[in-house]
Scaffold this motif. Structure first.
Motif, mmCIF file in Angstrom:
data_model
loop_
_atom_site.group_PDB
_atom_site.id
_atom_site.type_symbol
_atom_site.label_atom_id
_atom_site.label_comp_id
_atom_site.label_asym_id
_atom_site.label_seq_id
_atom_site.Cartn_x
_atom_site.Cartn_y
_atom_site.Cartn_z
ATOM 1 N N TRP A 1 -64.589 -0.842 33.593
ATOM 2 C CA TRP A 1 -64.942 -2.068 33.905
ATOM 3 C C TRP A 1 -66.230 -2.669 32.952
ATOM 4 O O TRP A 1 -66.448 -3.883 32.607
ATOM 5 N N ASP A 2 -66.896 -1.615 32.366
ATOM 6 C CA ASP A 2 -68.096 -1.919 31.432
ATOM 7 C C ASP A 2 -67.399 -2.022 30.025
ATOM 8 O O ASP A 2 -68.178 -2.569 29.084
ATOM 9 N N ALA A 3 -66.207 -1.904 29.619
ATOM 10 C CA ALA A 3 -65.866 -2.417 28.412
ATOM 11 C C ALA A 3 -65.753 -3.794 28.146
ATOM 12 O O ALA A 3 -65.805 -4.713 28.943
ATOM 13 N N GLU A 4 -65.264 -4.329 26.871
ATOM 14 C CA GLU A 4 -65.194 -5.788 26.370
ATOM 15 C C GLU A 4 -64.121 -6.169 27.309
ATOM 16 O O GLU A 4 -63.094 -5.597 27.653
ATOM 17 N N PRO A 5 -64.247 -7.489 27.972
ATOM 18 C CA PRO A 5 -63.055 -7.937 28.724
ATOM 19 C C PRO A 5 -61.695 -8.154 27.916
ATOM 20 O O PRO A 5 -62.054 -8.099 26.855
ATOM 21 N N PRO A 6 -60.638 -7.857 28.476
ATOM 22 C CA PRO A 6 -59.334 -7.802 27.949
ATOM 23 C C PRO A 6 -58.894 -9.303 27.725
ATOM 24 O O PRO A 6 -59.508 -10.268 28.058
ATOM 25 N N LYS A 7 -58.055 -9.450 26.544
ATOM 26 C CA LYS A 7 -57.552 -10.718 26.271
ATOM 27 C C LYS A 7 -56.280 -10.789 27.250
ATOM 28 O O LYS A 7 -55.321 -11.124 26.753
ATOM 29 N N ILE A 8 -56.792 -10.974 28.572
ATOM 30 C CA ILE A 8 -55.935 -11.368 29.668
ATOM 31 C C ILE A 8 -56.419 -12.304 30.552
ATOM 32 O O ILE A 8 -57.488 -12.340 30.822
#
Length: 536
Positions: A260-267
């Motif tokens: 959850w704390d990673a960079e948001p996905p390109k989705i």
């Protein structure tokens, strides 16, 4: 160099009822086990769809999953990065060159099952002429195309109506969902969904490559069934297009999931949400499923991280999501949405401050505070930094017409609508929220109980929580670091409470030894469980 394959433009909106009868909109993939979805509304105006897509801000390498895709008006804008109007012109020009370049007639001969079956409504007017009856622009003209448009890497369009997806997309009949059911255990072999659903059943989720655009995948499915979206993202045709987050994981869906704390996905999940109780229940479930703590394993699409949602919703749902404390329509959904998501309006725009409960008024109204005391100024305890919803003062109001939507809205005039039938929202999950996963049921219980009479003060309505709950009021009002949030004066009106105040009320109630054992209110029925929404 041959022209890039592309979907043909749709016919004028006046012809939609001929080629795509409205009776097909509610149809589900299986009429025997999946209920119909009434209240569906589609954007017909390509200019309006282009505005929505451009405001989304498509990123390089974006994968878009479009739900309730309908007949593909929004799909065409998504594929072009927000230039469906220009793409339609290019398609017509390519057909003109075929006709005029060789001196022969068009290679398309209309038959009962030809695609597009509306070819006569968009065909060039003979001898290579470029005049066409393709869908006209009836709303405001599109912005300048000088800006650089970004096309998504992939668009996956999901539509539950077999008739619509076949007519509008040329979907192969061999890929239609069969009338058989697959157990959750069989799907678990592919690590598609969570084991907590073991024992329930749902339909297979087919995905097929479009023969008209290499960037388009199609699925005869519905997000009404809760595991559909994770299954789509895990499909062998979709997963390779997703960004790999964990190179050490085995190739496949698992390598594309992220914390959850990673960079948001390109989705991005895109949806023309049904303007009905079913649509509102779906969005409420999507919002509520985002509750969780940092480091906690997530479910549903949140396994892929903070997937953003770009939604076109009805006026009532928009107003409840965007309502601020003190607004007449402020409710539980307002609090959860704004606590869990950063929200930005998208076209069509028409925000009304302090709208009535029927969403009929079209101009702002002042908010008259009812509480005799203001919110406490003491810094909150145990909460992440707040980022309150901000609505730009100069937010424009998009002019729309009845023909911009299908089916036509019920109106006595053909002139501009008082307010668009659908309004846009971008909802991006927050990295941290004030709602703890362990207190999710407590938040739901407390807000439901208190909002039954939201014009009462906290002191007047608190006994509705449980017998003896009024004894908690002195603790809620006290200046202590033992509980989360900020002190709440019992004279504060329920409708005007802010998220920091709700955090204190819920925390005190949740730690009360005499709270009810079962906090899940009995508001469900057999239909709720049959559609599997909420099994997160």
């Amino acid at each position: 160099m041959p022209p890039r394959p592309r979907l043909p433009p749709l016919p004028p909106s006046s012809k939609w009822s001929t080629h795509f009868p409205a009776r097909y909109l509610p149809v589900s993939p299986d009429k025997n086990t999946i209920r119909k979805t009434f209240g569906r509304v589609l954007v017909t105006n390509p200019s309006l769809a282009d505005k929505f897509v451009r405001a989304m801000g498509i990123r390089e390498g974006e994968v878009i999953v479009e739900n309730y895709a309908g007949v593909g008006g929004l799909t065409r804008s998504l594929l072009s990065g927000g230039d469906a109007v220009g793409e339609a012109k290019k398609w017509i020009e390519s057909q003109s060159s075929v006709e005029g370049g060789s001196g022969e007639s068009s290679p398309k001969t209309k038959t009962a099952k030809s695609f597009p079956r509306w070819i006569d409504d968009i065909a060039p007017s003979g001898n290579g002429a470029k005049k066409s009856n393709a869908q006209p622009v009836t709303a405001e003209q599109p912005e300048s195309t000088d800006i650089t448009l970004v096309r998504p890497k992939l668009v996956l369009a999901s539509e539950g109506s077999a008739e619509l997806i076949t007519r509008a997309y040329d979907y192969p009949a061999s890929s239609l969902t069969p009338s058989v059911k697959f157990t959750i255990q069989e799907q678990l072999k592919g690590n598609l969904i969570n084991s907590d659903l073991t024992g329930t059943t749902y339909h297979a989720v087919p995905v097929a490559q479009s023969s008209h655009d290499p960037s388009l995948l199609l699925s005869h499915s519905t997000v009404y069934i809760w595991p559909t979206l994770p299954a789509l993202l895990s499909d062998p045709l979709v997963s390779p297009h997703l960004e790999v987050y964990d190179p050490a994981a085995p190739p496949g869906p698992q390598a594309t999931k992220r914390p959850w704390d990673a960079e948001p996905p390109k989705i991005t999940m895109v949806c023309q949400v049904p303007d009905s109780p079913i649509g509102e229940q779906l969005v409420a479930q999507w919002v509520g499923s985002a509750v969780g703590d940092l480091g906690q394993e997530r479910t549903w699409v949140w396994q892929w991280g903070r997937v953003r949602m770009a939604l076109l919703v009805g006026k009532s749902l928009y107003d409840r999501i965007m309502a601020k404390p003190g607004d007449l329509i402020h409710c539980k959904l307002s609090i959860l949405s704004q606590a869990l998501f950063d929200i930005t309006p998208l076209p069509p725009y028409h925000h009304v401050r302090n709208v009535d409960k029927q969403s009929k008024i079209t101009t702002d109204r002042p908010v008259k505070p009812s509480s005799k005391v203001p919110k406490s100024s003491i810094p909150p305890v145990g909460l992440p930094p707040s980022n309150p919803l901000q609505i730009p003062v100069d937010l424009p109001k998009t002019t729309t017409y009845p023909t911009d939507f299908f089916p036509l809205p019920k109106t006595a005039t053909s002139g501009p609508l008082p307010r668009p039938t659908l309004l846009g929202l971008m909802m991006t999950p927050k990295r941290e929220s004030p709602i703890l996963a362990s207190q999710k049921d407590a938040w739901d219980y407390v807000m439901r109980r208190l909002f039954v009479r939201d014009t009462l003060t906290l002191g007047e309505g608190f006994s509705n929580l449980s017998f003896g709950a009024a004894s908690l009021l002195p603790i809620i009002e006290s200046e202590t670091d033992e509980y989360r949030g900020i002190p709440v004066d019992r004279r504060r009106v329920v409708r005007e409470l802010e998220v920091e105040e709700w955090a204190r009320i819920v925390d005190v109630f949740d730690k009360w030894p005499f709270k009810p054992d079962n906090l899940i209110l009995d508001s469900s029925n057999n239909e709720e469980f049959s559609r599997e929404v909420g099994q997160d």
